[in-house]
Scaffold this motif. Structure first.
Motif, PDB file in Angstrom:
ATOM      1  N   PHE A  17      35.730  29.267  44.783  1.00  0.00           N
ATOM      2  CA  PHE A  17      35.312  30.570  44.463  1.00  0.00           C
ATOM      3  C   PHE A  17      34.693  31.288  45.429  1.00  0.00           C
ATOM      4  O   PHE A  17      33.814  30.924  45.861  1.00  0.00           O
ATOM      5  N   LYS A  36      40.447  25.597  48.356  1.00  0.00           N
ATOM      6  CA  LYS A  36      40.577  25.917  46.738  1.00  0.00           C
ATOM      7  C   LYS A  36      38.962  26.095  46.501  1.00  0.00           C
ATOM      8  O   LYS A  36      38.647  25.179  46.132  1.00  0.00           O
ATOM      9  N   GLN A  61      38.788  32.943  42.594  1.00  0.00           N
ATOM     10  CA  GLN A  61      39.054  31.955  43.170  1.00  0.00           C
ATOM     11  C   GLN A  61      40.252  32.157  44.257  1.00  0.00           C
ATOM     12  O   GLN A  61      40.851  32.790  44.155  1.00  0.00           O
ATOM     13  N   SER A 102      42.965  30.376  46.957  1.00  0.00           N
ATOM     14  CA  SER A 102      43.716  29.196  47.349  1.00  0.00           C
ATOM     15  C   SER A 102      44.424  29.456  48.565  1.00  0.00           C
ATOM     16  O   SER A 102      45.220  30.512  48.497  1.00  0.00           O
TER      17      SER A 102
END
Length: 565
Positions: A527, A525, A507, A509
Motif C-alpha cells: 500500500f 505488492k 495498493q 502491484s
C-alpha cells in the motif's frame, strides 16, 4: 373519460409526471421544446443534477492547507484530515497549494472518476447578492438571470428554442427525424429551467405509458366533426383569445401524447437491462431517510433510454435532502449522517452511470453537471448542521470534461463562501464547448451577456476549461499523475530500481512477466500513499532475457520492457 372532464382535470394532470418503470417523468412538450431537429448538429446530451436544498460544499470539497481554519469554523462537523479510519480523501497532490482539497470519505467513487480524467470541480459558484432563499435561489439559477431579474423563461428553454428550427406544433411533431421530446425531467415539479417565453410547458401523470396511451384513446371530442378533426376543434367563439391557443394546443397534444408514451416505452425496452450494478443503499449506518439511493434509478433509466435510441437532448435529475440545518452529521461521528449518505449516493451513482454509458458505447455523448440553489455557511451551528449560505462547488462528470479543479479554496476567514465564478459563466462555457452553441446565440438569446470572454455589469469574464468540443481522451491528465517512470539500470543483472508515482492511496502491484505473458515474479505488492516512490526489485535467479515489468495501481496500468543480462 369525457373531454370536458379531461379539461377540468388538466391542472392536476399537468402537475404530476407519468412514469417509466416507476420513475416519474415530466415530458416537456410545448411548442419550442418539441421542434424538428434540423438545426441540431450533434448528438450530445446534457444532464443537470439538481442537489435540492443547498449542498454544504465545505464538507464535500475540504480545504487542505487551510484545514485549521476549516476545523475551527466547524469543529462539531469537520471531517478528520488524519488519524482516523474515515478521513478526507486527498484529491490531487499535483495542484497548487491554494487549490489543494480533499473529498468527504464517502466520495471515493468521485475520486476514482477524477483520477480517470472524468470529473471537474469548480469552486465558489454563485451569483451577486445571493439571498439564500430556496425558491428564489432556484428560480434565479434556472432562469439564468441576476438576483433582481424575473424572467418567465429558463436558460435551457431558451437554448432549446434556438437550437431547433421553428416548426408548427403539434402538426410537425413527432416525426422520423425527431420522435422524442427534447427535454425530460424526473420528479413531480415543472422546473423553470425548461420554460420559454410565451409557451406552455406541461407534464402528464400516469402509472405507465400503456395506461397513458389508453387514456388518450378513450377521450371523446369537444366538437366531434370527422370531416375536420375526429378529436375536435376549438370552439369558434374562442378564436383570437388566449384560450383559443391553449385549447388548440391541448387538442393537438391529445394526438401526440400517445406517440410520446409509446415511443418512450419502445426505446426503454430496446435499451435492454444494464450489465452494470447500480448502488441501491448507503452501506453504513445512516438516518432512515437517507438509506436508499434515489439517484441510481433515474440515471439508470436515462442510460437505458439513450441506449434504446432516445434522442432527447437534456435531462434533469434530482436528489433532495441537502437543507441540513440540524443533524447534518451524527453527534458521535462527523463523517456519518445525512450529508455523508447523500454524497455517497451521488458519488456511487455517477460512477455506475459512467460505467454504464461506457459499456453501452454512449460515453462520448453525455456530460453531467450539478446545480444547487446555494451553499452553506462556513461556520457550523450548534445543532450539528449548517445554515443557508451563498457560494459552493459544482461537479462536472463525463469523458468530455477538461478534468481538474477550477478556482481556489474559499477564504475561510469570511462568514460565507465568496463568489469566484458566476453560475452563468459555468453554463455558458458548457453550452459553447459541449453542446457547441454559437457564442452570439449565448450572448444575445440565452444569457443576455458575454459570460465567456467579455464584460457584464463591470465584471470581466474569461473562458473556463470545463469541457472539450472535441473529445481527445484524458491520457495526458492521467500520465501526469500516475506513471511507471523508470527502471534502472536497464539492462541489469540481479537488482532493478523502480520509480513510480501515484495520485491516490492504494495498493501497488509490480509483476515481472516473460515474453509469453506469464508471471515469473511478484516484485512489489504493498500500500502506498500519493506521491513519488522508489523501490528495489530482486531479480536473482532469473534467466537472462527480455521481460515486461507490469505496474498496477487501482484503474491504472503501465508496462515497461526490462532486459536481464
Amino acid at each position: 373519460m369525457k373531454r370536458r372532464n379531461f379539461l377540468k382535470k388538466l391542472p392536476i394532470a399537468v402537475s404530476i409526471p407519468f412514469t417509466l418503470a416507476n420513475i416519474p417523468f415530466n415530458v416537456m412538450a410545448e411548442n419550442a421544446l418539441t421542434r424538428m431537429a434540423r438545426q441540431s448538429t450533434n448528438d450530445r446530451v446534457l444532464i443537470i443534477l439538481q442537489m435540492h436544498g443547498g449542498n454544504d460544499g465545505l464538507n464535500s470539497i475540504i480545504p487542505v492547507d487551510a484545514y485549521e481554519l476549516y476545523y475551527n469554523a466547524r469543529p462539531n462537523i469537520a471531517i478528520p484530515s488524519k488519524n482516523s479510519t474515515r478521513k478526507m480523501i486527498m484529491l490531487d497532490g499535483t495542484l497548487p497549494s491554494d487549490s489543494q482539497v480533499g473529498l468527504h470519505p464517502d466520495m471515493a467513487h468521485m475520486k476514482a472518476l477524477y483520477d480517470q480524467g472524468r470529473m471537474t470541480v469548480v469552486q465558489g459558484v454563485s451569483y451577486k447578492n445571493n439571498n439564500g432563499s430556496h425558491f428564489r435561489g432556484r428560480d434565479i439559477s434556472f432562469m439564468g438571470g441576476n438576483s433582481d431579474d424575473y424572467f418567465s423563461s429558463g436558460w435551457l428553454g431558451r437554448y432549446l428554442g434556438k437550437e431547433y428550427a421553428p416548426n408548427a406544433y403539434p402538426d410537425d411533431f413527432p416525426n422520423a427525424e425527431m420522435p422524442d421530446p427534447l427535454a425530460i425531467e424526473t420528479g413531480n415539479d415543472l422546473s423553470l429551467i425548461f420554460h420559454q417565453e410565451g409557451n406552455i410547458p406541461t407534464s402528464i401523470s400516469l402509472d405507465n405509458p400503456q395506461g397513458f396511451a389508453q387514456l388518450v384513446s378513450e377521450l371523446e371530442g369537444f366538437q366531434e366533426d370527422a370531416t375536420v378533426d375526429p378529436l375536435g376543434i376549438p370552439p369558434a367563439h374562442l378564436a383570437g383569445s388566449s384560450y383559443y391557443k391553449e385549447m388548440q394546443w391541448i387538442l393537438g397534444l391529445e394526438n401526440k401524447s400517445k406517440d410520446y408514451a409509446q415511443r418512450l416505452y419502445e426505446v426503454y425496452l430496446a435499451g435492454g437491462t444494464s450489465s452494470i450494478t447500480y448502488p441501491e443503499r448507503y452501506p453504513f449506518n445512516a438516518p432512515q431517510g437517507s438509506m436508499r439511493n434515489g439517484l441510481s434509478a433515474q440515471l439508470q433509466m436515462i442510460a437505458r433510454l439513450l441506449a434504446g435510441g432516445c434522442k432527447t437532448k437534456v435531462f434533469l435529475v434530482k436528489i433532495g435532502g441537502f437543507d441540513t440545518h440540524a443533524d447534518q452529521v451524527t453527534s458521535y461521528d462527523p463523517t456519518m449522517g445525512v450529508h455523508a449518505a447523500l454524497m455517497y449516493h451521488i458519488s456511487s451513482a455517477m460512477d455506475a452511470f459512467q460505467r454504464d454509458l461506457r459499456v453501452r458505447g454512449l460515453e462520448d455523448r453525455v456530460l453531467s453537471v450539478t446545480t444547487s440553489e446555494f451553499g452553506r455557511r462556513i461556520y457550523s451551528n450548534g445543532s450539528y448542521g449548517t445554515d443557508h449560505g451563498t457560494g459552493g462547488p459544482i461537479f462536472i462528470f463525463g469523458k468530455g470534461v477538461q478534468p481538474g479543479v477550477v478556482g481556489k479554496v474559499p477564504d475561510l476567514t469570511k462568514d460565507n463562501v465568496e463568489l469566484q465564478y458566476d453560475y452563468r459563466q459555468i453554463y455558458a462555457n458548457l453550452l459553447k464547448d459541449w453542446m457547441l452553441v454559437d457564442k452570439n446565440v449565448l450572448n444575445n438569446d440565452i444569457f443576455f451577456g458575454n459570460f465567456i470572454d467579455g464584460s457584464v455589469d463591470g465584471v470581466n469574464y474569461q473562458p473556463l476549461p470545463l469541457a472539450n468540443d472535441v473529445i481527445a481522451g484524458a491520457e495526458g491528465f492521467v500520465s501526469s499523475r500516475f506513471a511507471l517512470e523508470s527502471l534502472y539500470p536497464n539492462p541489469t543483472r540481479d537488482l532493478v530500481n523502480i520509480k513510480f508515482k501515484v495520485n491516490h492511496a492504494d495498493q501497488v502491484s509490480i509483476k515481472l512477466m516473460d515474453n509469453q505473458g506469464k508471471e515469473v515474479r511478484l516484485l512489489v505488492k504493498a500500500f502506498y500513499e500519493p506521491g513519488n516512490h522508489e523501490v528495489q526489485g530482486n531479480l536473482q535467479g532469473l534467466q537472462p532475457g527480455t521481460y515486461v515489468c507490469s505496474f498496477t495501481s487501482g484503474f491504472f496500468k503501465e508496462n515497461k520492457k526490462l532486459v536481464i543480462r
